[in-house]
Motif scaffolding. Structure first.
Motif, PDB file in Angstrom:
ATOM      1  N   GLY A  14      36.427  56.213  42.449  1.00 36.22           N
ATOM      2  CA  GLY A  14      36.915  55.365  43.456  1.00 36.22           C
ATOM      3  C   GLY A  14      37.793  54.064  42.704  1.00 36.22           C
ATOM      4  N   TYR A  15      38.261  53.217  43.749  1.00 35.94           N
ATOM      5  CA  TYR A  15      39.290  52.119  43.288  1.00 35.94           C
ATOM      6  C   TYR A  15      38.567  50.751  43.173  1.00 35.94           C
ATOM      7  CZ  TYR A  15      42.739  55.590  43.765  1.00 35.94           C
ATOM      8  OH  TYR A  15      43.351  57.039  43.682  1.00 35.94           O
ATOM      9  N   ASP A  16      36.990  50.628  43.218  1.00 33.00           N
ATOM     10  CA  ASP A  16      36.172  49.564  43.314  1.00 33.00           C
ATOM     11  C   ASP A  16      36.844  48.479  41.861  1.00 33.00           C
ATOM     12  OD1 ASP A  16      35.151  50.463  45.422  1.00 33.00           O
ATOM     13  OD2 ASP A  16      33.241  50.921  44.297  1.00 33.00           O
ATOM     14  N   GLY A  17      36.922  48.846  40.728  1.00 36.43           N
ATOM     15  CA  GLY A  17      37.302  48.333  39.658  1.00 36.43           C
ATOM     16  C   GLY A  17      38.801  47.641  40.048  1.00 36.43           C
ATOM     17  N   TRP A  23      46.350  39.362  31.778  1.00 36.76           N
ATOM     18  CA  TRP A  23      45.139  40.086  31.237  1.00 36.76           C
ATOM     19  C   TRP A  23      44.666  41.030  32.394  1.00 36.76           C
ATOM     20  CZ3 TRP A  23      39.869  40.726  32.158  1.00 36.76           C
ATOM     21  CH2 TRP A  23      39.288  41.557  31.173  1.00 36.76           C
ATOM     22  N   LEU A  24      44.463  40.162  33.481  1.00 32.70           N
ATOM     23  CA  LEU A  24      43.923  41.147  34.571  1.00 32.70           C
ATOM     24  C   LEU A  24      44.642  42.050  35.067  1.00 32.70           C
ATOM     25  CD1 LEU A  24      42.339  37.818  36.553  1.00 32.70           C
ATOM     26  CD2 LEU A  24      40.937  39.981  35.753  1.00 32.70           C
ATOM     27  N   LYS A  25      46.020  41.751  35.081  1.00 33.64           N
ATOM     28  CA  LYS A  25      46.983  42.808  35.352  1.00 33.64           C
ATOM     29  C   LYS A  25      46.833  44.107  34.655  1.00 33.64           C
ATOM     30  CE  LYS A  25      50.447  39.913  37.715  1.00 33.64           C
ATOM     31  NZ  LYS A  25      51.763  39.254  37.648  1.00 33.64           N
ATOM     32  N   ALA A  26      46.775  43.907  33.275  1.00 30.68           N
ATOM     33  CA  ALA A  26      46.682  45.067  32.362  1.00 30.68           C
ATOM     34  C   ALA A  26      45.446  45.963  32.755  1.00 30.68           C
ATOM     35  CB  ALA A  26      46.679  44.488  30.872  1.00 30.68           C
ATOM     36  N   THR A  32      42.408  43.084  41.257  1.00 32.10           N
ATOM     37  CA  THR A  32      43.332  42.442  42.137  1.00 32.10           C
ATOM     38  C   THR A  32      42.984  41.304  43.150  1.00 32.10           C
ATOM     39  OG1 THR A  32      43.134  44.283  44.006  1.00 32.10           O
ATOM     40  CG2 THR A  32      44.828  44.538  42.133  1.00 32.10           C
ATOM     41  N   ARG A  33      41.748  41.417  43.662  1.00 30.05           N
ATOM     42  CA  ARG A  33      41.006  40.105  44.112  1.00 30.05           C
ATOM     43  C   ARG A  33      41.082  39.020  43.231  1.00 30.05           C
ATOM     44  NH1 ARG A  33      37.560  43.887  46.412  1.00 30.05           N
ATOM     45  NH2 ARG A  33      35.845  42.851  44.913  1.00 30.05           N
ATOM     46  N   THR A  34      40.630  39.234  42.009  1.00 30.56           N
ATOM     47  CA  THR A  34      40.740  38.003  41.106  1.00 30.56           C
ATOM     48  C   THR A  34      42.020  37.422  40.721  1.00 30.56           C
ATOM     49  OG1 THR A  34      38.685  39.105  40.301  1.00 30.56           O
ATOM     50  CG2 THR A  34      39.642  37.580  38.861  1.00 30.56           C
ATOM     51  N   ILE A  35      43.118  38.513  40.566  1.00 29.55           N
ATOM     52  CA  ILE A  35      44.395  38.040  40.488  1.00 29.55           C
ATOM     53  C   ILE A  35      45.050  37.200  41.390  1.00 29.55           C
ATOM     54  CG2 ILE A  35      46.704  39.023  40.246  1.00 29.55           C
ATOM     55  CD1 ILE A  35      45.659  41.444  38.711  1.00 29.55           C
ATOM     56  N   GLU A  36      44.686  37.713  42.688  1.00 25.93           N
ATOM     57  CA  GLU A  36      45.246  36.758  44.001  1.00 25.93           C
ATOM     58  C   GLU A  36      44.349  35.438  43.901  1.00 25.93           C
ATOM     59  OE1 GLU A  36      44.276  39.193  47.399  1.00 25.93           O
ATOM     60  OE2 GLU A  36      45.678  40.731  46.800  1.00 25.93           O
ATOM     61  N   HIS A  37      42.954  35.400  43.796  1.00 22.87           N
ATOM     62  CA  HIS A  37      42.461  34.296  43.493  1.00 22.87           C
ATOM     63  C   HIS A  37      43.175  33.123  42.344  1.00 22.87           C
ATOM     64  CE1 HIS A  37      39.266  31.162  43.739  1.00 22.87           C
ATOM     65  NE2 HIS A  37      38.908  31.138  42.383  1.00 22.87           N
ATOM     66  N   CYS A  38      43.223  33.679  41.156  1.00 25.60           N
ATOM     67  CA  CYS A  38      43.575  32.852  40.011  1.00 25.60           C
ATOM     68  C   CYS A  38      45.237  32.374  40.457  1.00 25.60           C
ATOM     69  CB  CYS A  38      44.132  33.572  38.786  1.00 25.60           C
ATOM     70  SG  CYS A  38      42.304  34.005  38.103  1.00 25.60           S
ATOM     71  N   GLN A  39      45.862  33.071  41.252  1.00 22.85           N
ATOM     72  CA  GLN A  39      47.232  32.763  41.639  1.00 22.85           C
ATOM     73  C   GLN A  39      47.303  31.937  42.556  1.00 22.85           C
ATOM     74  OE1 GLN A  39      48.935  36.931  42.819  1.00 22.85           O
ATOM     75  NE2 GLN A  39      49.996  37.125  40.787  1.00 22.85           N
ATOM     76  N   ASP A  40      46.430  31.676  43.724  1.00 22.80           N
ATOM     77  CA  ASP A  40      46.013  30.594  44.641  1.00 22.80           C
ATOM     78  C   ASP A  40      45.870  29.563  43.675  1.00 22.80           C
ATOM     79  OD1 ASP A  40      46.642  32.432  46.719  1.00 22.80           O
ATOM     80  OD2 ASP A  40      44.618  32.680  47.156  1.00 22.80           O
ATOM     81  N   MET A  41      44.936  29.316  42.553  1.00 20.14           N
ATOM     82  CA  MET A  41      44.477  28.281  41.889  1.00 20.14           C
ATOM     83  C   MET A  41      45.883  27.838  41.081  1.00 20.14           C
ATOM     84  SD  MET A  41      40.931  29.741  40.469  1.00 20.14           S
ATOM     85  CE  MET A  41      40.736  28.325  39.225  1.00 20.14           C
ATOM     86  N   LEU A  42      46.688  28.741  40.662  1.00 21.15           N
ATOM     87  CA  LEU A  42      47.865  28.338  40.205  1.00 21.15           C
ATOM     88  C   LEU A  42      48.794  27.765  41.131  1.00 21.15           C
ATOM     89  CD1 LEU A  42      49.376  28.445  37.429  1.00 21.15           C
ATOM     90  CD2 LEU A  42      50.200  30.620  37.753  1.00 21.15           C
ATOM     91  N   LEU A  43      49.000  28.031  42.290  1.00 22.12           N
ATOM     92  CA  LEU A  43      49.651  27.478  43.313  1.00 22.12           C
ATOM     93  C   LEU A  43      49.252  26.278  43.536  1.00 22.12           C
ATOM     94  CD1 LEU A  43      50.682  30.173  45.551  1.00 22.12           C
ATOM     95  CD2 LEU A  43      52.254  29.192  43.989  1.00 22.12           C
TER      96      LEU A  43
END
Length: 61
Positions: free
Chosen positions: A33-36, A14-17, A41-52
């Motif tokens: 800008g690109y703040d959103g 969902w975050l990727k979409a 992308t920071r949240t995706i990285e955090h979730c991926q770290d949690m998944l790992l």
């Protein structure tokens, strides 16, 4: 696969979409800008770290 890992996978998709949508919006000048995009992308990285972490924990059990 644990329920948590499955849920994290769904959240990441969902975050990727949403990140893709924010990127397009910024590219077309429809938002400032690109703040959103960066936030997604920071949240995706955090979730991926949690998944790992979950995967590593599952491997230890």
């Amino acid at each position: 696969m644990s329920v948590r890992s499955e849920t994290l996978g769904e959240v990441i998709e969902w975050l990727k979409a949403q990140a893709d949508s924010e990127w397009e919006c910024a590219q077309e000048g429809l938002c400032e800008g690109y703040d959103g995009y960066d936030a997604y992308t920071r949240t995706i990285e955090h979730c991926q770290d949690m998944l790992l972490d979950d995967t590593a924990e599952h491997g230890k059990a």
